[in-house]
Design an enzyme around this catalytic site. Structure first.
Site, PDB file in Angstrom:
ATOM      1  N   ASN A  61      -1.071 -19.923 -20.597  1.00  0.00           N
ATOM      2  CA  ASN A  61      -1.003 -19.579 -19.166  1.00  0.00           C
ATOM      3  C   ASN A  61       0.141 -18.611 -18.885  1.00  0.00           C
ATOM      4  OD1 ASN A  61      -3.016 -20.968 -17.274  1.00  0.00           O
ATOM      5  ND2 ASN A  61      -2.465 -22.615 -18.694  1.00  0.00           N
ATOM      6  N   LYS A 108      18.636 -37.280 -16.873  1.00  0.00           N
ATOM      7  CA  LYS A 108      17.640 -36.304 -16.429  1.00  0.00           C
ATOM      8  C   LYS A 108      18.229 -35.425 -15.319  1.00  0.00           C
ATOM      9  CE  LYS A 108      12.876 -35.576 -15.234  1.00  0.00           C
ATOM     10  NZ  LYS A 108      11.607 -36.080 -14.750  1.00  0.00           N
ATOM     11  N   HIS A 115      -3.048 -27.846 -13.238  1.00  0.00           N
ATOM     12  CA  HIS A 115      -3.497 -29.072 -13.913  1.00  0.00           C
ATOM     13  C   HIS A 115      -4.965 -28.897 -14.308  1.00  0.00           C
ATOM     14  CE1 HIS A 115      -3.480 -33.259 -15.029  1.00  0.00           C
ATOM     15  NE2 HIS A 115      -4.635 -33.397 -14.411  1.00  0.00           N
TER      16      HIS A 115
HETATM   17  C1  GAR Z   1      -3.024 -26.278 -19.679  1.00  0.00           C
HETATM   18  O1  GAR Z   1      -4.358 -26.677 -19.840  1.00  0.00           O
HETATM   19  C2  GAR Z   1      -2.446 -26.882 -18.409  1.00  0.00           C
HETATM   20  O2  GAR Z   1      -3.362 -26.980 -17.365  1.00  0.00           O
HETATM   21  C3  GAR Z   1      -2.034 -28.249 -18.901  1.00  0.00           C
HETATM   22  O3  GAR Z   1      -1.475 -28.021 -20.169  1.00  0.00           O
HETATM   23  C4  GAR Z   1      -2.137 -26.892 -20.764  1.00  0.00           C
HETATM   24  C5  GAR Z   1      -1.084 -25.914 -21.242  1.00  0.00           C
HETATM   25  O4  GAR Z   1      -1.661 -24.873 -21.968  1.00  0.00           O
HETATM   26  N1  GAR Z   1      -1.112 -28.860 -17.995  1.00  0.00           N
HETATM   27  C6  GAR Z   1      -1.077 -30.166 -17.728  1.00  0.00           C
HETATM   28  O5  GAR Z   1      -1.817 -30.970 -18.262  1.00  0.00           O
HETATM   29  C7  GAR Z   1      -0.040 -30.594 -16.695  1.00  0.00           C
HETATM   30  N2  GAR Z   1      -0.331 -31.873 -16.152  1.00  0.00           N
HETATM   31  P1  GAR Z   1      -0.837 -23.551 -22.301  1.00  0.00           P
HETATM   32  O6  GAR Z   1       0.520 -23.994 -22.868  1.00  0.00           O
HETATM   33  O7  GAR Z   1      -1.661 -22.828 -23.307  1.00  0.00           O
HETATM   34  O8  GAR Z   1      -0.675 -22.783 -21.012  1.00  0.00           O
END
Ligand code: GAR
Length: 195
Positions: free
Chosen positions: A17, A68, A112
């Site tokens: 992304n 945190k 998400h």
């Molecule tokens: C993506 O599918 C994103 O939507 C998901 O992690 C993946 C990251 O892919 N995010 C979540 O699940 C957040 N709750 P990437 O590192 O290739 O962008």
């Protein structure tokens, strides 16, 4: 011409992304500049993508901080140093807490891989397939203290096919993520530039 919106992209993994955002900026579809990339996992593949694009990139190991809160104080310090105005969580697998939320109130968005409020949390595609849903997709939303909660900004829908596996479904959804997230960033950038 208005100034590109200074953004930060947060990742935990491969960063596809992040790459989609950079491509959309490069091709003039999004008026933003990725000022900094932050990962909660120092080994995240996406950090290499940032470095290749000469973007300051930080892998911060949460366990090396006393709390945190201390981790997020450091994150906020980096965001301020780099003049960030919008935080984009793009595969950042950590719940954001008060320190960061207060510093960037209503200025943090997340993508998400499900049609929220369905399938919050992990293993979205496995759960969607197991339940037999006929449509899935992705959601971009503002971030609050909850897990995958907060005001929904945009969604994209894909069909779930009888032959789908986790791989084929996640690939179909990911393609939509790569389109939707840059679109939302551009619409926020336009909104801010008109204020
Ligand atoms: C993506 O599918 C994103 O939507 C998901 O992690 C993946 C990251 O892919 N995010 C979540 O699940 C957040 N709750 P990437 O590192 O290739 O962008």
């Amino acid at each position: 011409m208005t100034k590109p919106l200074p953004i930060a992209v947060f990742i935990s993994g491969r960063g596809s992304n992040l790459q989609a955002i950079l491509n959309a900026i490069e091709s003039g579809l999004v008026s933003a500049q990725v000022k900094v990339v932050i990962s909660d996992r120092p080994g995240a593949l996406g950090l290499e993508c940032a470095q290749k694009n000469h973007i300051p990139a930080y892998g911060l190991d949460v366990t090396s901080f006393d709390s945190k809160r201390d981790y997020e104080c450091e994150v906020v310090r980096l965001l301020h140093i780099h003049g960030v105005e919008l935080v984009v969580l793009a595969g950042y697998m950590r719940i954001v807490s008060e320190t960061l939320l207060q510093a960037y109130l209503n200025k943090i968005i997340n993508i998400h891989p499900s049609l929220l409020p369905a399938f919050k949390g992990l293993h979205t595609h496995e759960r969607a397939l197991k339940l037999g849903v006929k449509f899935s997709g992705c959601t971009v939303h503002y971030v609050n203290e909850g897990l995958d909660e907060g005001q929904i900004i945009a969604q994209a829908v894909v069909p779930v096919l009888p032959s789908d596996t986790v791989e084929t479904l996640s690939e179909r959804v990911l393609k939509e993520e790569h389109r939707l997230l840059p679109e939302v960033i551009q619409s926020i950038a336009l909104d801010i530039s008109r204020r």
